[in-house]
Design a protein around this motif. Structure first.
Motif, mmCIF file in Angstrom:
data_model
loop_
_atom_site.group_PDB
_atom_site.id
_atom_site.type_symbol
_atom_site.label_atom_id
_atom_site.label_comp_id
_atom_site.label_asym_id
_atom_site.label_seq_id
_atom_site.Cartn_x
_atom_site.Cartn_y
_atom_site.Cartn_z
ATOM 1 N N UNK A 261 0.832 -1.197 0.000
ATOM 2 C CA UNK A 261 0.000 0.000 0.000
ATOM 3 C C UNK A 261 0.873 1.255 0.000
ATOM 4 N N UNK A 262 1.922 1.245 0.814
ATOM 5 C CA UNK A 262 2.811 2.405 0.883
ATOM 6 C C UNK A 262 3.469 2.664 -0.463
ATOM 7 N N UNK A 263 3.886 1.582 -1.137
ATOM 8 C CA UNK A 263 4.524 1.749 -2.447
ATOM 9 C C UNK A 263 3.536 2.366 -3.431
ATOM 10 N N UNK B 259 -6.494 3.999 7.908
ATOM 11 C CA UNK B 259 -7.495 2.932 8.046
ATOM 12 C C UNK B 259 -8.414 2.913 6.829
ATOM 13 N N UNK B 260 -8.743 4.102 6.333
ATOM 14 C CA UNK B 260 -9.644 4.183 5.185
ATOM 15 C C UNK B 260 -9.008 3.535 3.951
ATOM 16 N N UNK B 261 -7.769 3.919 3.626
ATOM 17 C CA UNK B 261 -7.218 3.361 2.392
ATOM 18 C C UNK B 261 -6.835 1.897 2.564
ATOM 19 N N UNK B 262 -6.432 1.496 3.767
ATOM 20 C CA UNK B 262 -6.125 0.073 4.006
ATOM 21 C C UNK B 262 -7.411 -0.754 3.905
ATOM 22 N N UNK B 263 -8.478 -0.240 4.522
ATOM 23 C CA UNK B 263 -9.765 -0.937 4.487
ATOM 24 C C UNK B 263 -10.301 -1.054 3.066
ATOM 25 N N UNK B 264 -10.156 0.038 2.282
ATOM 26 C CA UNK B 264 -10.646 0.011 0.902
ATOM 27 C C UNK B 264 -9.894 -1.029 0.085
ATOM 28 N N UNK B 265 -8.626 -1.210 0.407
ATOM 29 C CA UNK B 265 -7.794 -2.131 -0.368
ATOM 30 C C UNK B 265 -8.037 -3.589 0.043
ATOM 31 N N UNK B 266 -8.129 -3.827 1.355
ATOM 32 C CA UNK B 266 -8.141 -5.227 1.812
ATOM 33 C C UNK B 266 -9.415 -5.638 2.525
ATOM 34 N N UNK B 267 -10.270 -4.675 2.899
ATOM 35 C CA UNK B 267 -11.545 -5.051 3.486
ATOM 36 C C UNK B 267 -11.538 -5.243 4.988
ATOM 37 N N UNK B 268 -10.435 -4.945 5.663
ATOM 38 C CA UNK B 268 -10.428 -4.993 7.130
ATOM 39 C C UNK B 268 -9.392 -3.998 7.644
ATOM 40 N N UNK B 269 -9.472 -3.612 8.909
ATOM 41 C CA UNK B 269 -8.544 -2.598 9.414
ATOM 42 C C UNK B 269 -7.139 -3.145 9.618
ATOM 43 N N UNK B 270 -6.138 -2.266 9.545
ATOM 44 C CA UNK B 270 -4.748 -2.696 9.705
ATOM 45 C C UNK B 270 -4.382 -2.970 11.158
ATOM 46 N N UNK B 271 -3.369 -3.805 11.350
ATOM 47 C CA UNK B 271 -2.835 -4.047 12.695
ATOM 48 C C UNK B 271 -1.769 -2.998 13.001
#
Lengths: 388, 448
Positions: free
Chosen positions: B74-76, B334-346
């Protein structure tokens, strides 16, 4: 001292060529970089040494990783206390791993078969647990034993000033962490290989093979097999110690997990995969496992997409989906499948496959010389006869 | 055999000669290969900037590793200007334009640490020596972080640590080329002790169960020092082997020891097991010294809370970050991680994502990829908007100083991810310490 049977000499020369040209022929396979080349040479040495015990005598040691660890710790301590000289570090590694092997061998060899394996396993796990926690002042536990700027390095300090950065191990000013380190390991591997050849063809080697085929019979004919076994065990432990020392020379950090039972198990896998009792087989096994561990595990989906880019899009994503289970974090799976296939279809390991193929080829080419190629001595022998 | 004799000797001579020729031919090219000394290792010279992500893909921490890898990819994406930009929009100050690093596209390679020092160093070396990685980042264990960090110092490659909590990483084993954004055991102790004091009172006797390796020891020591400073007594510290599985023999003696707080210095599956068994043995329903026995887990994460299930409810601990935080940076991530993978990041994902952005930003500020300059840009850098409030990369030990979260297992979770509630955001000033107390030396900027 240096004369060996002609057949062995050919093997040695071929082996030397293969080892020394590794930087070239491994390049298309994506494995030609110093870090992995060094590992190839070092683990090959480890496997050659292990084969002296397991291949010749049939005693399955499940604790050789302990000697690997002792060798590494001894080498790093020699760096820390005395000098960054790799030869001195190897001397230390040989001495301590030999001593350690003598102690463990003396006790473990009171039993044979599965009991021997369990004893060695127990000793190795004990060493691992000790190194991981109790002996932390010596081993630095989980963090691993490292060089620091304040190390005494008594011998080095007599000749050079203390630098501002960590020293690297070097021989005559050539640092041991790049390609030069690989050639250093490769030379030690070749020496080790040569000694293993000498041992195999010597009367002592015959004695060990005798123990493998029937230890009781050896005893009844009046040989005391114990000293022979112990010698084989110590020699093989020293090989592991040298390999551990080389690991530290090329990369001066010794961690406890080098002694874990999985490391010993890996060594058994290497030997069986390549071919127990053959000289070259364990080496091939070691290379295959290290290749899988380092190269196969690094394939991720984007690499696969590039690889299968020539396929139509839909089809490509399916192929990538399936194959991605077998690379990257799935490399254990591929290795496991391969191991099962080898054990089921080629009980003598990859070397048996090589022999079968070469036998078929030479038969086809020149049927009149067929008998000559099938050498009864080299036919796959049913291994692991112990306990019959 | 004798028929072959002639052929064999001839062949042997040929082989020997060709071996000599080949080695003679190879040798010079090998020494040329090592001659990169003039500029720095793996200078992309206008090509793609390659980042090396070294995470546990197999072994006990593979869950964390998988989440770290998600954060890295995601960062890349965000660095290359794809996606919604995530924390690029909230980071302050930010010199990132979404056009890669210094205008060069960012790509990445991955490796498996297996949570073993040797394997981690092998894969780091592969990424540096073969794949041309400019930095190595990731990991989910202090032992691995310390090992890889030492390698990176030798190689002259920057190491941005992932999840590592031991004091040693930026303490006695700190390195000039190593940087840690994650908090450490000392901070956990300093943040947790006052909260424990407020919740459970100052007249308590603690019983420690500690994972028997470096991280466990440093954490136990830190917690003991912090709680004893507030008047607690330490009944006993019992070391448990890593990966024990069955902790019953360590838990039963607690019942009659006279201790009324149990502190579990365990992480990952060990923590899940020891906590579950402690609750099954009824520790929480019993009393000692006229007080309810309490259980404390100084370091925990959402992934561990998922493993422990019901048992985590009401347990106090600390965390580096939690997705429920309501600041701009956290919400954007959290928004962009959730949009990408469907759950919140650790929190492992969070620290890895932040580390990648911080490195990229430091390169922009330094105006070069030359590691010593990038290191100088990171040292003493103050930033905000990355989810933890105002943060500083301390120059003396390369440790990030920021607020620490004291968390509690959520009594009434609203979703399967809503497992931790933030009890208190302990301010940075309370967890700060003198860099000298742990010793260690950073080493030089320039390595040959």
């Amino acid at each position: 001292m240096f004369n060996i049977p002609k057949k062995d000499a050919i093997t040695f020369v071929l082996f030397a060529i293969v080892v020394l040209t590794m930087p070239i022929w491994l390049a298309p396979l994506g494995a030609s970089y110093p870090g992995l080349l060094q590992k190839f040479a070092i683990y090959a040495l480890l496997a050659v040494g292990y084969n002296i015990l397991f291949g010749l005598t049939g005693y399955l040691s499940f604790g050789h990783a302990a000697f690997l660890g002792v060798g590494s710790y001894a080498a790093v301590w020699s760096f820390k206390l005395l000098s960054m000289n790799p030869v001195l570090a190897l001397v230390f590694a040989i001495f301590f791993s030999g001593l350690f092997a003598l102690a463990i061998g003396f006790i473990s060899l009171r039993r044979s078969g599965i009991y021997f394996s369990i004893l060695t396993l127990a000793f190795a796990q004990m060493s691992y647990k000790l190194a991981y926690s109790v002996l932390s002042p010596i081993t630095h536990g989980e963090n691993g034993l490292q060089l620091t700027l304040q190390d005494p390095r008594a011998i080095d300090m007599m000749f050079i000033e203390r630098g501002s950065s960590l020293p690297t191990s070097s021989l005559f000013g050539i640092p041991m962490n790049g390609y030069a380190g690989f050639y250093f390991c490769a030379v030690i591997l070749l020496i080790g290989f040569f000694i293993a050849q000498k041992i195999t063809s010597s009367p002592f080697g015959m004695m060990l093979k005798g123990i493998k085929s029937n230890e009781d019979r050896m005893n009844y004919t009046g040989f005391n097999t114990k000293p022979y076994m112990l010698t084989a065990f110590v020699i093989s432990g020293i090989y592991a110690g040298v390999a551990g020392g080389l690991l530290s020379i090329t990369d001066p950090l010794a961690g406890a997990e080098r002694m874990q039972w999985t490391a010993s198990g890996e060594l058994v896998l290497m030997t069986i995969l390549g071919g127990v009792g053959t000289l070259v087989g364990p080496v091939i096994g070691a290379w295959i496992i290290k290749y899988f561990e380092n190269i196969f595990s690094a394939f991720n989906e984007s690499v696969l997409h590039n690889f299968f880019a020539f396929l139509p899009d839909n089809f490509e994503s399916i192929v990538v989906l399936i194959s991605s289970k077998f690379v990257g974090e799935g490399w254990h799976l591929t290795l496991g499948l391969m191991f099962v296939l080898v054990v089921v279809f080629l009980p003598g390991g990859i070397m048996e496959g090589v022999r079968r193929i070469s036998a078929r080829f030479s038969n086809r080419k020149d049927p009149s010389k067929g008998e000559e190629v099938i050498d009864p001595e080299n036919l796959p022998k049913p291994d692991l006869k112990k306990g019959e | 055999m004798s028929i072959k004799k002639n052929g064999v000797t001839r062949r042997k001579v040929l082989k020997g000669a060709s071996a000599g020729l080949i080695t003679a031919g190879v040798a010079p090219s090998i020494f040329v290969k090592g001659a990169w000394a003039q500029d720095f290792r793996n200078d992309p010279k206008g090509g793609d900037v390659v980042l090396g992500f070294n995470v546990p893909q197999t072994g006990p921490y593979s869950d964390e590793g998988a989440d770290e890898l998600r954060a890295y990819t995601l960062a890349v994406k965000h660095l290359n200007g794809e996606g919604d930009g995530g924390m690029l929009n909230t980071m302050q100050p930010s010199n990132l334009k979404g056009n890669g690093i210094l205008g060069q596209k960012v790509t990445y390679v991955t490796g498996d640490t297996q949570t073993k020092s040797d394997a981690a160093r092998d894969s780091a070396r592969r990424m540096i020596e073969r794949d041309g990685a400019l930095i190595i980042t990731g990991g989910s264990s202090s032992g691995v972080a310390v090992a890889v960090q030492a390698l990176c110092q030798e190689m002259g490659t920057i190491f941005m640590a992932g999840l590592t909590h031991s004091n040693d990483t930026t303490g006695k084993d700190k390195k000039r080329y190593g940087f840690r954004h994650f908090f450490n055991a000392y901070m956990s102790g300093a943040a947790l002790a006052p909260v424990l004091n407020a919740e459970y009172g100052s007249d308590r006797r603690a019983y420690h169960l500690t994972a028997d390796y470096n991280w466990g020891w440093t954490q136990q020591e830190s917690i003991q020092n912090a709680t004893e400073a507030l008047g607690w007594e330490t009944e006993k510290n019992v070391l448990t082997p890593v990966g024990a599985g069955d902790f019953s023999q360590y838990i039963t003696p607690i019942l009659n020891s006279g201790a009324d707080v149990v502190i579990l210095n365990h992480y990952g599956k060990d923590m899940v097991n020891s906590l579950t068994q402690a609750i099954q043995f009824g520790l929480k329903d019993r009393q000692a010294n006229g007080k309810n026995i309490e259980i404390v887990v100084p370091l925990f994460s959402r992934l561990m809370a998922q493993g422990a299930g019901e048992n985590i409810k009401g347990i106090l601990g600390t965390a580096n970050w939690n997705w429920s935080l309501q600041n701009d940076g956290s919400k954007a991530f959290v928004k962009s991680f959730g949009a990408e993978y469907g759950f919140p990041p650790s929190m492992a994902a969070h620290t890895c994502y932040v580390q990648t952005l911080l490195y990229a930003d430091a390169c922009e500020r330094a105006g070069t990829l030359y590691p010593p300059e990038v290191i100088k840009a990171l040292e003493g850098h103050k930033f905000d908007g990355m989810g933890n409030g105002a943060t500083e990369y301390r120059a003396e030990d390369h440790q990030c100083f920021k607020d620490v979260l004291v968390v509690r297992g959520n009594q009434n979770p609203t979703s399967q991810f809503d497992l931790l509630e933030v009890v208190q955001e302990v301010p940075r000033s309370q967890v700060e310490y003198d860099a000298k107390i742990f010793g260690g030396e950073l080493g030089p900027y320039e390595v040959s």
